[in-house]
Design an enzyme around this catalytic site. Sequence first.
Site, PDB file in Angstrom:
ATOM      1  N   TYR A 179     -27.354  -9.561  -5.471  1.00  0.00           N
ATOM      2  CA  TYR A 179     -28.085  -8.999  -6.603  1.00  0.00           C
ATOM      3  C   TYR A 179     -27.216  -7.853  -7.101  1.00  0.00           C
ATOM      4  O   TYR A 179     -27.114  -6.810  -6.441  1.00  0.00           O
ATOM      5  CB  TYR A 179     -29.448  -8.500  -6.143  1.00  0.00           C
ATOM      6  CG  TYR A 179     -30.371  -8.035  -7.255  1.00  0.00           C
ATOM      7  CD1 TYR A 179     -31.492  -8.773  -7.599  1.00  0.00           C
ATOM      8  CD2 TYR A 179     -30.132  -6.847  -7.945  1.00  0.00           C
ATOM      9  CE1 TYR A 179     -32.349  -8.351  -8.607  1.00  0.00           C
ATOM     10  CE2 TYR A 179     -30.970  -6.416  -8.953  1.00  0.00           C
ATOM     11  CZ  TYR A 179     -32.085  -7.172  -9.281  1.00  0.00           C
ATOM     12  OH  TYR A 179     -32.930  -6.753 -10.286  1.00  0.00           O
TER      13      TYR A 179
ATOM     14  N   TYR B 237     -29.366  -0.257  -5.069  1.00  0.00           N
ATOM     15  CA  TYR B 237     -28.315  -1.265  -4.950  1.00  0.00           C
ATOM     16  C   TYR B 237     -27.372  -0.925  -3.796  1.00  0.00           C
ATOM     17  O   TYR B 237     -27.092  -1.773  -2.934  1.00  0.00           O
ATOM     18  CB  TYR B 237     -27.541  -1.358  -6.263  1.00  0.00           C
ATOM     19  CG  TYR B 237     -26.283  -2.193  -6.175  1.00  0.00           C
ATOM     20  CD1 TYR B 237     -26.345  -3.577  -6.043  1.00  0.00           C
ATOM     21  CD2 TYR B 237     -25.028  -1.588  -6.226  1.00  0.00           C
ATOM     22  CE1 TYR B 237     -25.196  -4.337  -5.956  1.00  0.00           C
ATOM     23  CE2 TYR B 237     -23.866  -2.341  -6.149  1.00  0.00           C
ATOM     24  CZ  TYR B 237     -23.951  -3.712  -6.006  1.00  0.00           C
ATOM     25  OH  TYR B 237     -22.809  -4.469  -5.917  1.00  0.00           O
TER      26      TYR B 237
END
Length: 291
Positions: A67, A131
Site C-alpha cells: 500500500y 505508511y
Amino acid sequence: MAARQCKALVCGSGGLLGSALLQHAASLDDIAAIGVTHAQVDIADRVAVSGILDTVRPDVVVNAAAYTNVDGAQSAPSAALRANATGPAVLAAETEQRGLALVHISTDHVFDGQAGEALEPEEPTGPVSVYGLTKLGGEQAVLALSQRAWVLRTSGLFGPGGRNFVDAVAARMRRGEPVRVVADQVCSRTYSVDLAAAIWELVTKMPPWGIYHFCNEGGSSWYEFAQAVQSAVGTKVPIEPVTSADYGAPAPRPAWSVLSVARWVGAGLRAPRDEKEALAAYVATWPPATA
C-alpha cells in the site's frame, strides 16, 4: 550444459516496480519470472499465498506488493497494515517453511528524517507516518520469520507503468501549468528499471541475507528534482518552492532520507548510476510531446 534458471514469483506484478521486474526478467537467461497481481493473490491471505507457492514452486519470491499511498494510509491504517505488515509476515512464514529466498521491498519512510547524512541500513528507525510505521512492521516481520530474506529499501521510485512524481510534474509542465513543490524534504530517487535490474542481480549473486539500500546516486529536495525534470523535459513553466507545512499533505514525510548504498556496493553488487542520469534515460523513452 546450460545453467539452471532461477524461478521467481513476483508479488504485486501490476505495479510500477512489479511490471519493471517482469519486463527486465524477460531479457535474462538465468531468471524465469512469474507475476501475480493483488487481484490474483492477496499476500495477507495465507491460504492464497500457500496455494500459489505450491503451484508455482519458485526458488525466490520478490515482494513488490504494498500500500504505497502515503497520504491515504493516514486515513486507512487497517488497509496499509494488511498490505505492508501482515502480508509480508505471511510471505516470510510461508517461504521460510519451504526453504525459499525472499526479497522484500521497503522504503526510506522507516526513518525519522533527522539524520542529515546518508543513511546506512543499521541506522535507527523512527517512522513519522502510518505508511512508514506499517512498512517498518513489514521489515521486522520478514527478518523475524525468515532466515533467507533480503530487505531492500528504496526511495522516490519513478518509471513507466505507475503513478509517480516525474510523470505528474512533467504532465503539468507540458500543459504549461505552474508547479508547487516541497523544498524542505530531501531524499534519494530510484528509476524502476534500475531497481529491477538490481533485484535480479541480488537474486543471482546471493550476498548475505539482511537489509540493503538501493537507489540512484545523489539526493535532492523535491523542488530541486522538479528542476531536473524541467531540464530533462525542456519546458520553462514557473516552479514554486514551498514548505511542507504550506503544502499541507495529510501525512508527514521524513525531512531527510537520503539512502547510502555503501553496503550494496560492498557486497560486490553493481553501483547505481546518478539520479539525473537515470531521469534522463527515462525521459528519453517518452514519445515526443504533441503540440
